[in-house]
Design a protein around this motif. Structure first.
Motif, PDB file in Angstrom:
ATOM      1  N   LYS A   1      -7.097  -2.495   0.440  1.00  0.00           N
ATOM      2  CA  LYS A   1      -6.931  -1.624  -0.807  1.00  0.00           C
ATOM      3  C   LYS A   1      -7.702  -0.768  -1.034  1.00  0.00           C
ATOM      4  CE  LYS A   1      -3.482  -1.856  -2.325  1.00  0.00           C
ATOM      5  NZ  LYS A   1      -2.299  -0.598  -2.078  1.00  0.00           N
TER       6      LYS A   1
ATOM      7  N   ASP B   1       0.764   3.675  -6.544  1.00  0.00           N
ATOM      8  CA  ASP B   1       0.965   4.841  -7.494  1.00  0.00           C
ATOM      9  C   ASP B   1      -0.107   5.667  -7.588  1.00  0.00           C
ATOM     10  OD1 ASP B   1       1.796   6.776  -9.255  1.00  0.00           O
ATOM     11  OD2 ASP B   1       2.245   5.035 -10.838  1.00  0.00           O
ATOM     12  N   LEU B   2      -0.414   6.797  -6.907  1.00  0.00           N
ATOM     13  CA  LEU B   2      -1.683   7.490  -6.970  1.00  0.00           C
ATOM     14  C   LEU B   2      -1.633   8.558  -8.232  1.00  0.00           C
ATOM     15  CD1 LEU B   2      -2.321   8.128  -3.281  1.00  0.00           C
ATOM     16  CD2 LEU B   2      -3.370   6.300  -4.771  1.00  0.00           C
ATOM     17  N   GLN B   3      -0.433   8.557  -8.789  1.00  0.00           N
ATOM     18  CA  GLN B   3      -0.381   9.624  -9.966  1.00  0.00           C
ATOM     19  C   GLN B   3      -0.849   8.644 -11.238  1.00  0.00           C
ATOM     20  OE1 GLN B   3       0.331  12.793  -9.338  1.00  0.00           O
ATOM     21  NE2 GLN B   3       0.590  12.079  -7.204  1.00  0.00           N
TER      22      GLN B   3
ATOM     23  N   LYS C   1      -7.903   2.147   1.235  1.00  0.00           N
ATOM     24  CA  LYS C   1      -6.495   2.871   1.001  1.00  0.00           C
ATOM     25  C   LYS C   1      -6.966   3.767  -0.163  1.00  0.00           C
ATOM     26  CE  LYS C   1      -2.025   3.511   2.141  1.00  0.00           C
ATOM     27  NZ  LYS C   1      -1.803   4.112   3.483  1.00  0.00           N
ATOM     28  N   LEU C   2      -7.521   3.481  -1.430  1.00  0.00           N
ATOM     29  CA  LEU C   2      -7.764   4.265  -2.580  1.00  0.00           C
ATOM     30  C   LEU C   2      -8.721   5.170  -2.030  1.00  0.00           C
ATOM     31  CD1 LEU C   2      -7.777   1.366  -5.161  1.00  0.00           C
ATOM     32  CD2 LEU C   2      -6.188   3.383  -5.244  1.00  0.00           C
ATOM     33  N   ARG C   3      -9.623   4.896  -1.574  1.00  0.00           N
ATOM     34  CA  ARG C   3     -10.726   5.910  -1.144  1.00  0.00           C
ATOM     35  C   ARG C   3     -10.135   6.918  -0.323  1.00  0.00           C
ATOM     36  NH1 ARG C   3     -13.751   1.186   0.043  1.00  0.00           N
ATOM     37  NH2 ARG C   3     -13.618   1.541   2.251  1.00  0.00           N
ATOM     38  N   LYS C   4      -9.364   6.455   0.776  1.00  0.00           N
ATOM     39  CA  LYS C   4      -8.782   7.638   1.475  1.00  0.00           C
ATOM     40  C   LYS C   4      -7.621   8.546   0.651  1.00  0.00           C
ATOM     41  CE  LYS C   4      -5.634   8.092   5.343  1.00  0.00           C
ATOM     42  NZ  LYS C   4      -4.895   7.413   6.436  1.00  0.00           N
ATOM     43  N   HIS C   5      -6.869   7.873  -0.111  1.00  0.00           N
ATOM     44  CA  HIS C   5      -5.960   8.748  -0.870  1.00  0.00           C
ATOM     45  C   HIS C   5      -6.573   9.594  -2.078  1.00  0.00           C
ATOM     46  CE1 HIS C   5      -1.952   7.938   0.817  1.00  0.00           C
ATOM     47  NE2 HIS C   5      -2.609   6.694   1.364  1.00  0.00           N
ATOM     48  N   THR C   6      -7.626   9.014  -2.820  1.00  0.00           N
ATOM     49  CA  THR C   6      -8.356   9.752  -3.962  1.00  0.00           C
ATOM     50  C   THR C   6      -9.327  10.570  -3.392  1.00  0.00           C
ATOM     51  OG1 THR C   6      -9.284   7.777  -4.273  1.00  0.00           O
ATOM     52  CG2 THR C   6      -7.417   7.744  -5.331  1.00  0.00           C
TER      53      THR C   6
ATOM     54  N   GLU D   1       0.686  -1.163   0.033  1.00  0.00           N
ATOM     55  CA  GLU D   1       0.116  -0.013   0.179  1.00  0.00           C
ATOM     56  C   GLU D   1       0.948   1.371   0.010  1.00  0.00           C
ATOM     57  OE1 GLU D   1      -2.591  -0.339   3.100  1.00  0.00           O
ATOM     58  OE2 GLU D   1      -3.711  -2.006   2.579  1.00  0.00           O
ATOM     59  N   GLU D   2       1.977   1.421   0.632  1.00  0.00           N
ATOM     60  CA  GLU D   2       2.875   2.544   0.715  1.00  0.00           C
ATOM     61  C   GLU D   2       3.396   2.942  -0.532  1.00  0.00           C
ATOM     62  OE1 GLU D   2       3.114  -0.199   2.186  1.00  0.00           O
ATOM     63  OE2 GLU D   2       2.835  -0.070   4.552  1.00  0.00           O
TER      64      GLU D   2
END
Length: 497
Positions: A250, A19-21, A253-258, A15-16
């Motif tokens: 996962k 790649d959110l880009q 984690k995606l909901r949190k970061h995006t 998770e760390e």
């Protein structure tokens, strides 16, 4: 960030390093009850290294080894204490024979209660945290047994130890299925499954000598030390293997970061944890009493499992009374069953893997292929019981009845392991609930049937007493034939919702 037409295929681990880009690949789309589009998180292809099926072999077998060792230790505790019962009852100033039997069987009663909580919690929070909590509590409750100052206190800690000690027996098969493909999991399943039978066999041997050398409390101190070592290794080395939980993490984690709430494991993820737990809580019992597959196979295994514990409670007495063995030497007679189990383990695991690999190449592998060893197993159990009972009744040289117990032990493995593999292949993500249903019924049988064992043999003798058990086992021999022929039809109507 995503197309309006697809399933987001996101790596569920590392998770760390997410790649959110880069926009996630989206291949399809689902709509929730409010009409909102959902992006369903899944594996990044068949070779995704985050998928437990793609872990290195060393990591896979490290997990399997630790789970299998724990699966030996907790059943070991069910019978290791048996040779010391007279000393415990004397220290607590009790001569109640029923209570003496109950302090042994109460542990197995815990095996029947624990799965009702363990299985649903594992499907909600994953296998790893349940392993860790159960292992720690098992050590704590075992220490409580060693420090008990009254029979009530001792009995309570025995029950609690059984409730948490059942965890690897319920979750172990699912853990193996998480990381080993069906065509290669026969050996791993046989090793793990045999621990549930080898543990009770080894227990009386070790417990008898340990009781003579250091006293009954050191039986529990020894179990606590071994359990503590395995708990530590588990905390250091075990990893989460349950795919739905990995993917759910996962998605979170995606909901949190995006900031995009559309990432989900599935539409079902919108169900509240409490509602999911309530549904999962009743699933094992619902499977046991409404699924013909689970019910009949559980009955078959439970009878064999009950016979195992019945033999355990009478074997030492038989060889002490009939052959004049000392208590220590009488404990070695359990090696007859152990030898048969080992032979059965090697044979069943080799056959299962060979058959599965051959069938998978042709694309014709079916869960029913796992059940073929049930056919010889169905006959080995009554053969062993007839052989053992009548050779003891005739006072034939002691090694002859032990050969009979070896046939019995081989039959147990040929019954026990294939059924567990079949349930795992059949129920997939709800395998823990199916195994929990099996564990509940067999534990109730294993706890209650031995209570009548000595009275049975006193009334009928060794020959006819064991023959009665053998005739009941013979009556169950049609079960494997029926499942081999009609199993696929039965599976077609399965619902685990």
């Amino acid at each position: 960030m995503q197309s309006a037409t697809g399933v987001s295929r996101i790596r569920p681990c590392d998770e760390e390093n997410l790649d959110l880009q880069s926009p996630p690949k989206v291949e399809s789309q689902k709509i929730d009850s409010d009409g909102r589009e959902l992006n369903i998180v899944s594996w990044e292809g068949d070779d995704d290294p985050a998928n437990p099926r793609n872990w290195p072999a060393t990591v896979k077998w490290g997990n399997i080894t630790i789970v299998s060792l724990v699966t030996i230790v907790t059943p070991l505790a069910s019978s290791m204490f048996a040779p010391a019962v007279p000393q415990v009852m004397a220290q607590f100033h009790s001569n109640n024979e029923e209570l003496a039997s109950f302090v042994i069987s109460v542990y197995v009663i815990g095996f029947a209660l624990g799965p009702l909580v363990v299985a649903p919690l594992s499907e909600l929070y994953g296998r790893l945290i349940i392993y860790h909590i159960s292992n720690i509590l098992f050590v704590a409750f075992t220490i409580g047994c060693a420090l008990s100052s009254s029979i009530r206190m001792f009995t309570a800690f025995r029950l609690l130890s059984g409730c948490v000690g059942v965890t690897p027996m319920v979750l172990g098969g699912g853990s193996i299925a998480d990381i080993i493909p069906a065509e290669r999991r026969g050996t791993a399943m046989a090793i793990w499954g045999s621990g549930q039978l080898f543990g009770p066999v080894i227990g009386p041997i070790a417990g008898g000598y340990l009781n003579e050398a250091a006293g009954w409390r050191w039986i529990f101190w020894t179990l606590a030390i071994i359990g503590g070592v395995l708990t530590t290794l588990g905390i250091l080395l075990l990893r989460e293997t349950y795919a739905p939980v990995l993917l759910k993490r996962k998605a979170k984690k995606l909901r949190k970061h995006t900031g995009d709430p559309s990432f989900r494991l599935s539409i079902d993820e919108q169900v509240s944890p409490l509602a999911y737990f309530k549904n999962a809580l009743i699933r094992p019992l619902r499977l046991l009493f409404t699924s013909r597959i689970v019910f009949f196979l559980s009955v078959d295994v439970s009878i064999a499992y009950g016979y195992l514990y019945l033999v355990f409670t009478t074997l030492t007495y038989t060889f002490e009374e009939r052959y004049g063995f000392s208590s220590g030497v009488a404990g070695l007679t359990f090696l007859g069953i152990g030898t048969g189990m080992f032979i059965g383990l090697v044979t069943v695991s080799a056959y299962s893997d060979k058959t599965a690999q051959r069938k998978s190449i042709s694309g014709d592998l079916q869960p029913e292929d796992r059940l073929t060893p049930l056919v010889p197993g169905a006959f080995l159990i009554p053969i062993g019981l007839f052989w053992y009972g009548w050779s003891v009744a005739a006072h034939i040289f002691w090694i002859v009845p032990l050969v009979g117990t070896a046939f019995f032990g081989a039959g147990l493995i040929a019954t026990f392991v294939p059924v567990q593999m079949y349930l795992i292949d059949t129920f997939d993500r709800h395998a823990a609930s199916a195994l929990a249903a099996l564990t509940i019924l067999r534990s109730v049988t294993g706890a209650t049937l031995p209570l009548a064992g000595q009275k049975l043999f006193n009334a009928l003798g060794d020959g006819w007493g064991n023959s009665l058990l053998a005739f009941i086992a013979l009556a169950l021999t049609p079960i494997p034939f029926l499942f081999l022929r009609y199993g696929e039809r039965l599976r077609s109507g399965i619902s685990t919702s």
